[in-house]
Design a protein around this motif. Structure first.
Motif, short mmCIF file in Angstrom:
data_model
loop_
_atom_site.label_atom_id
_atom_site.label_comp_id
_atom_site.label_asym_id
_atom_site.label_seq_id
_atom_site.Cartn_x
_atom_site.Cartn_y
_atom_site.Cartn_z
N VAL B 45 46.38 37.46 44.48
CA VAL B 45 45.03 37.79 44.95
C VAL B 45 44.00 37.51 43.86
CG1 VAL B 45 43.54 39.68 45.67
CG2 VAL B 45 45.79 39.43 46.67
N TRP B 46 44.34 37.82 42.59
CA TRP B 46 43.40 37.53 41.50
C TRP B 46 43.14 36.03 41.44
CZ3 TRP B 46 42.03 41.92 41.96
CH2 TRP B 46 42.52 43.06 41.36
N ARG B 48 43.28 33.96 43.90
CA ARG B 48 42.44 33.63 45.05
C ARG B 48 40.97 33.99 44.77
NH1 ARG B 48 38.94 32.85 47.74
NH2 ARG B 48 38.45 33.47 49.88
N LEU B 49 40.74 35.10 44.08
CA LEU B 49 39.37 35.55 43.84
C LEU B 49 38.80 34.93 42.56
CD1 LEU B 49 39.63 39.29 44.87
CD2 LEU B 49 38.42 37.49 46.04
N GLN B 50 39.37 33.82 42.13
CA GLN B 50 38.87 33.08 40.97
C GLN B 50 38.86 33.92 39.70
OE1 GLN B 50 35.42 30.73 41.80
NE2 GLN B 50 36.82 29.43 42.92
N ALA B 51 39.94 34.65 39.49
CA ALA B 51 40.07 35.43 38.27
C ALA B 51 41.40 35.07 37.60
CB ALA B 51 40.01 36.92 38.57
#
Lengths: 103, 315
Positions: B45-46, B48-51
């Motif tokens: 998920v990180w 995916r969220l550009q992190a």
């Protein structure tokens, strides 16, 4: 893009709240540590979702730095909690044994 | 973007499902395993969220180290769990309050979003050329908000000192066999190489001291789990030195700035890049030592100084 932000933020809020409540209601120490960690990840998800700026744009680095700090502190705190729990078990066992000797 | 919508929905549903699994599964062992899966999904998920920084840290720390820590802490014999007959009313009220809190949080979020005006990332990108590093997250951690990172190292040190003084380290598990030895022999150099790469990379790409330190600590976990190879011997002085190195380097760099009449931790522009690398190298070694000791769950030395025999004071 705004929709993705909202969806992940709402998921984060849900996980945060239910992790917190499950942690308060749990019987075992280890279970509580797991629940607090889950709740923390929910909060991180909320922050990172707020930092998200869409697919073609870099995200806001300040919440990322905050969450990175949070992840590292969380593992240290969990380790300390587990060590304290181990010590408590040890003390409880030794006091049980002593009671058994005296009776 | 229909496709991304489906991906996001799947990720969110999976996260909630795995979180529920690790909160409510029947046995503690299952909950821990659900938690590790949850950590790995969080890393995705990180990403995916550009992190990407967080994805690296979560995979190494959230899923890896915390998972190993929890697995090792599982009670070997399942204790007879005496379920308290909790008051039904309290149970329902707490669930209701939780649902209410969730609804309020989501309502607040919907009014906050979208966060567009006064975009705080602009402040970072505008000053990035003064930071000495080109990766914005590293710039925030080690330059703009260096003070936070300094205090974070102090917090880590406090937690480690707490762990060290509670008990001796867990005994290594039995020798895992020749196959594991070969695996360790392949993994260990790779882990050390990866840590060095992440440390160097932090200046201009995702990576940095925390990820590198966590990967080094993972090397300790692998060694400890293998059982056959012993951890490198350290004297007490060396251990103390390693633990304090990151914080001391960080502080001394800050104090030198102060002596030259600048603000604490305000690096001179020409030196910023190399000073940050110096601090990060020290921090990597310290973080690796601290996380390793936290995983081992106590002091690894036989001649650990104890203030008075603890048995005398037991009640």
């Amino acid at each position: 893009m705004e929709q993705a932000q909202l969806m992940f933020a709402a998921t984060g809020a849900l996980i945060f709240v239910f992790g917190l409540v499950a942690g308060l209601r749990d019987d075992s120490l280890l279970g509580r540590i797991i629940a607090i960690n889950i709740s923390g990840v929910g909060l991180f998800l909320l922050l990172v979702a707020l930092a998200y700026r869409g697919l073609c744009q870099a995200a806001d680095p300040i919440p990322h730095a905050l969450v990175l700090t949070g992840i590292v502190v969380a593992v240290a705190a969990s380790g300390l909690a587990i060590a304290i729990g181990r010590k408590l078990d040890e003390l409880r066992n030794s006091s049980h044994r002593r009671e058994g000797d005296s009776s | 973007m229909m496709l991304w919508w489906v991906v996001d929905l799947t990720l969110c549903a999976l996260m909630i499902a795995l979180a529920a699994g690790s909160l409510f599964a029947a046995t503690l062992r299952r909950r821990v395993i659900f938690f590790i899966a949850f950590g790995l999904l969080t890393a995705i998920v990180w990403a995916r969220l550009q992190a990407p920084d967080l994805a690296l840290a979560e995979a190494a720390i959230g899923a890896g180290l915390t998972g190993a820590l929890l697995l090792a802490a599982l009670p070997t014999a399942q204790p007879t769990e005496h379920k308290r007959d909790a008051d039904r009313l309290i149970e329902w009220v707490s669930l209701l309050l939780a649902a209410l809190l969730a609804v309020v949080l989501i309502a607040v979020l919907t009014t906050l979003l979208p966060v567009v005006d006064g975009d705080p990332s602009l402040a970072v990108t505008a000053r990035l050329s003064d930071a000495g590093v080109s990766h914005p997250v590293t710039a925030v951690l080690l330059n703009f908000r260096a003070w936070d990172t300094l205090l974070e190292l102090a917090v880590l040190l406090c937690a480690t000192i707490g762990v060290l003084n509670l008990a001796p380290a867990r005994k290594a598990p039995r020798h895992a066999g020749a196959l594991a030895d070969t695996l360790i022999r392949i993994l260990l150099p790779l882990l050390i190489l990866t840590a060095g790469y992440l440390l160097w990379n932090g200046a201009f790409a995702p990576g940095g001291a925390f990820q590198a330190g966590a990967v080094l600590a993972a090397a300790t976990v692998v060694l400890h789990l293998g059982g056959g190879v012993r951890l490198p011997p350290f004297s007490l002085a060396q251990l103390r030195g390693l633990l304090a190195l990151g914080l001391l380097l960080f502080l001394s760099v800050g104090l030198v700035q102060l002596a030259f009449g600048q603000a604490l931790l305000q690096y001179p522009l020409a030196w910023a890049g190399s000073l940050i690398l110096l601090i990060e190298t020290g921090a990597t070694l310290s973080i690796a030592t601290m996380l390793s000791l936290v995983y081992l769950g106590g002091h690894p030395l036989r001649d650990w100084p104890v203030a008075g025999d603890s048995r005398d004071r037991e009640i």
